[in-house]
Design a protein around this motif. Sequence first.
Motif, PDB file in Angstrom:
ATOM      1  N   GLN A 179       0.792  -1.308  -0.086  1.00  0.00           N
ATOM      2  CA  GLN A 179      -0.078  -0.026   0.084  1.00  0.00           C
ATOM      3  C   GLN A 179       0.848   1.291   0.067  1.00  0.00           C
ATOM      4  O   GLN A 179       0.531   2.326   0.911  1.00  0.00           O
ATOM      5  CB  GLN A 179      -0.771   0.124   1.159  1.00  0.00           C
ATOM      6  CG  GLN A 179      -1.705  -1.234   1.628  1.00  0.00           C
ATOM      7  CD  GLN A 179      -3.279  -1.000   1.453  1.00  0.00           C
ATOM      8  OE1 GLN A 179      -3.441   0.031   0.905  1.00  0.00           O
ATOM      9  NE2 GLN A 179      -3.993  -1.958   0.987  1.00  0.00           N
ATOM     10  N   PRO A 180       1.799   1.531  -0.991  1.00  0.00           N
ATOM     11  CA  PRO A 180       2.573   2.690  -0.963  1.00  0.00           C
ATOM     12  C   PRO A 180       1.862   3.756  -1.107  1.00  0.00           C
ATOM     13  O   PRO A 180       2.078   4.978  -0.536  1.00  0.00           O
ATOM     14  CB  PRO A 180       3.614   2.467  -2.169  1.00  0.00           C
ATOM     15  CG  PRO A 180       2.650   1.602  -2.898  1.00  0.00           C
ATOM     16  CD  PRO A 180       1.836   0.703  -2.415  1.00  0.00           C
ATOM     17  N   GLY A 181       0.496   3.908  -1.755  1.00  0.00           N
ATOM     18  CA  GLY A 181       0.027   5.130  -1.817  1.00  0.00           C
ATOM     19  C   GLY A 181      -0.770   5.699  -0.712  1.00  0.00           C
ATOM     20  O   GLY A 181      -0.972   6.932  -0.408  1.00  0.00           O
ATOM     21  N   ASP A 182      -1.027   4.827   0.390  1.00  0.00           N
ATOM     22  CA  ASP A 182      -1.871   5.329   1.643  1.00  0.00           C
ATOM     23  C   ASP A 182      -1.198   6.330   2.438  1.00  0.00           C
ATOM     24  O   ASP A 182      -1.481   7.094   3.034  1.00  0.00           O
ATOM     25  CB  ASP A 182      -2.103   4.032   2.512  1.00  0.00           C
ATOM     26  CG  ASP A 182      -3.388   3.301   1.768  1.00  0.00           C
ATOM     27  OD1 ASP A 182      -3.943   3.860   0.774  1.00  0.00           O
ATOM     28  OD2 ASP A 182      -3.743   2.241   2.342  1.00  0.00           O
ATOM     29  N   GLY A 183       0.453   6.096   2.346  1.00  0.00           N
ATOM     30  CA  GLY A 183       1.193   7.092   3.214  1.00  0.00           C
ATOM     31  C   GLY A 183       1.414   8.354   2.734  1.00  0.00           C
ATOM     32  O   GLY A 183       2.236   9.179   3.275  1.00  0.00           O
TER      33      GLY A 183
ATOM     34  N   TYR B 290       8.873   5.295  -0.945  1.00  0.00           N
ATOM     35  CA  TYR B 290       8.454   4.074  -0.699  1.00  0.00           C
ATOM     36  C   TYR B 290       7.752   3.488  -1.810  1.00  0.00           C
ATOM     37  O   TYR B 290       7.967   2.152  -2.133  1.00  0.00           O
ATOM     38  CB  TYR B 290       7.180   4.176   0.242  1.00  0.00           C
ATOM     39  CG  TYR B 290       6.638   3.023   0.927  1.00  0.00           C
ATOM     40  CD1 TYR B 290       7.647   1.830   1.035  1.00  0.00           C
ATOM     41  CD2 TYR B 290       5.391   2.916   1.306  1.00  0.00           C
ATOM     42  CE1 TYR B 290       7.033   0.647   1.490  1.00  0.00           C
ATOM     43  CE2 TYR B 290       4.859   1.904   1.684  1.00  0.00           C
ATOM     44  CZ  TYR B 290       5.606   0.603   1.940  1.00  0.00           C
ATOM     45  OH  TYR B 290       5.026  -0.361   2.310  1.00  0.00           O
ATOM     46  N   TYR B 291       7.243   4.244  -2.993  1.00  0.00           N
ATOM     47  CA  TYR B 291       6.493   3.603  -4.073  1.00  0.00           C
ATOM     48  C   TYR B 291       7.542   3.083  -4.973  1.00  0.00           C
ATOM     49  O   TYR B 291       7.365   2.186  -5.653  1.00  0.00           O
ATOM     50  CB  TYR B 291       5.781   4.836  -4.849  1.00  0.00           C
ATOM     51  CG  TYR B 291       5.530   4.991  -6.311  1.00  0.00           C
ATOM     52  CD1 TYR B 291       4.852   3.952  -7.040  1.00  0.00           C
ATOM     53  CD2 TYR B 291       6.325   5.558  -7.328  1.00  0.00           C
ATOM     54  CE1 TYR B 291       4.836   4.062  -8.249  1.00  0.00           C
ATOM     55  CE2 TYR B 291       6.188   5.658  -8.590  1.00  0.00           C
ATOM     56  CZ  TYR B 291       5.503   4.666  -9.126  1.00  0.00           C
ATOM     57  OH  TYR B 291       5.495   4.304 -10.235  1.00  0.00           O
TER      58      TYR B 291
ATOM     59  N   ALA C 295       1.135  -1.751 -13.293  1.00  0.00           N
ATOM     60  CA  ALA C 295       0.230  -2.116 -12.321  1.00  0.00           C
ATOM     61  C   ALA C 295       0.431  -1.528 -11.084  1.00  0.00           C
ATOM     62  O   ALA C 295      -0.541  -1.139 -10.381  1.00  0.00           O
ATOM     63  CB  ALA C 295       0.346  -3.498 -12.232  1.00  0.00           C
ATOM     64  N   VAL C 296       1.446  -1.364 -10.706  1.00  0.00           N
ATOM     65  CA  VAL C 296       1.822  -0.604  -9.287  1.00  0.00           C
ATOM     66  C   VAL C 296       1.638   0.845  -9.347  1.00  0.00           C
ATOM     67  O   VAL C 296       0.948   1.268  -8.569  1.00  0.00           O
ATOM     68  CB  VAL C 296       3.446  -0.912  -9.229  1.00  0.00           C
ATOM     69  CG1 VAL C 296       3.698  -0.115  -7.555  1.00  0.00           C
ATOM     70  CG2 VAL C 296       4.036  -2.279  -8.880  1.00  0.00           C
ATOM     71  N   ALA C 297       1.923   1.403 -10.681  1.00  0.00           N
ATOM     72  CA  ALA C 297       1.624   2.930 -10.610  1.00  0.00           C
ATOM     73  C   ALA C 297       0.121   3.089 -10.577  1.00  0.00           C
ATOM     74  O   ALA C 297      -0.333   4.106  -9.890  1.00  0.00           O
ATOM     75  CB  ALA C 297       2.446   3.390 -11.944  1.00  0.00           C
ATOM     76  N   ALA C 298      -0.599   2.397 -11.285  1.00  0.00           N
ATOM     77  CA  ALA C 298      -2.011   2.490 -11.460  1.00  0.00           C
ATOM     78  C   ALA C 298      -2.592   2.325 -10.188  1.00  0.00           C
ATOM     79  O   ALA C 298      -3.413   3.306  -9.606  1.00  0.00           O
ATOM     80  CB  ALA C 298      -2.833   1.689 -12.397  1.00  0.00           C
TER      81      ALA C 298
END
Length: 441
Positions: A104-108, A237-238, A327-330
């Motif tokens: 979940q890199p986007g949550d932070g 992190y992303y 996939a990760v970026a989206a």
Amino acid sequence: MKKLALHWKILIGMLLGLIFGFIMLQVDGGGEFVNNWIKPLGTIFVKLLKLIAIPLILASLIKGISDLKDISKFANIGLRTIGIYVFTTVVAITIGLVLVNILQPGDGVSDETIAKLTSTYASDSGVQDKIAEASVQKSSGPLQFLEDMVPENAFTALSNNKLMLQVIFFAIFLGISMLLIGEKKAEPLKNFFDSLNDVVLKMVDLIMLTAPYAVFALLASVVVSSGDPELLYALLYYSVVVILGLLLMVVFYLTVVGTVTKKNPFWFLKEISPAQLLAFSTSSSAATLPVTMERVEEHIGVDKEVSSFVLPVGATINMDGTSLYQAVAAVFIAQALGFDLTFADQLTIVLTALLASIGSAAVPGAGMVMLVIVLEAVGFPADKLAIGLALIFAVDRPLDMCRTVINVTGDATVSMLVAKSVGKLGKPNIKNWDDHYDEVK
Ligand code: ASP
């Protein structure tokens, strides 16, 4: 003294380029100096590689096909290649999706970071260009890619590096027709392309003599044109999630090479490493293609009948690193902007990222164009696209460098698998640039 292996020389060049770039960033006018006086050396190197790509594909594919004893073998190689390519791409996307959902890199990502990234990049021409390019790609019909593959003028195809699939089509067509007119009649043409093939491979050797210096220039110019370190740090992190996924792909490749071909996977890695290092330095699998072909044929022992088809096709349609990244970026963008993705959306990502990686050009930054299409496929609002891309723009170049390494490694791996499966994985047959130098000195 034992001569230093090529990959070490290239690595040293890269390291020195990085250090030099960082030093120049501290010096007043250093960036400009690098852009004016150092960068051109890297650009010339990339141009030289691109210069020989089309002649190499043409000569080697025609030679490869005209060496076949029967055409059905070619259909066999073709089907296996496409099948394995689709399989490795699905593995890559799955790894990407699993990692991004667990970690979940986007949550932070804080609201301030989103605001800062948006204000810095959302209206940047780089981001806007990618969205515009994506809308051109998208407006085509479902069979457009087949139409695009068939040239209406052989010379137009041969004169444009972006039309690699058309060149491949023409070469296959010509090669098969040569088989059908019988060995005797085809001989002059075959000898011509055989010889052209050897000459172009020699050109690769000569260009590679300059590789350690060129990568110095390429990396120094990447460093001086990189973005604000604070923003890069916010996306750490992303980036780590993408890189972790790419590393898992390497483990996957090494495992299949070891189990299927029974060769030592680390030997494979060592032999292919100059191509990987160039992929990293140039961010382009198309520019790296001549070197990948040379390494796979001469240093790994894949027969030209296989490599001449598998590698050029792979450079254009097989991009495992790019699809994993998409996939990760989206999902990262969706997480950061609070856009919920259902399970069905994630499956849509698998499908569109697969098609998008096939459609991505093998040039720097192409993966980001196709990311727009992946985002739109899951219903991401069009007015937020620029903000979404702005979130990842700052780290796109370094991640592009890493995913291109995986794209190239994937192609090399598949060429070994296909070769093994049709009994065409032989012994290495290394040629050096100066093998005949004494005769002409
Ligand atoms: N730079 C990549 C390549 O050439 C494509 C991409 O992911 O942008 O393979």
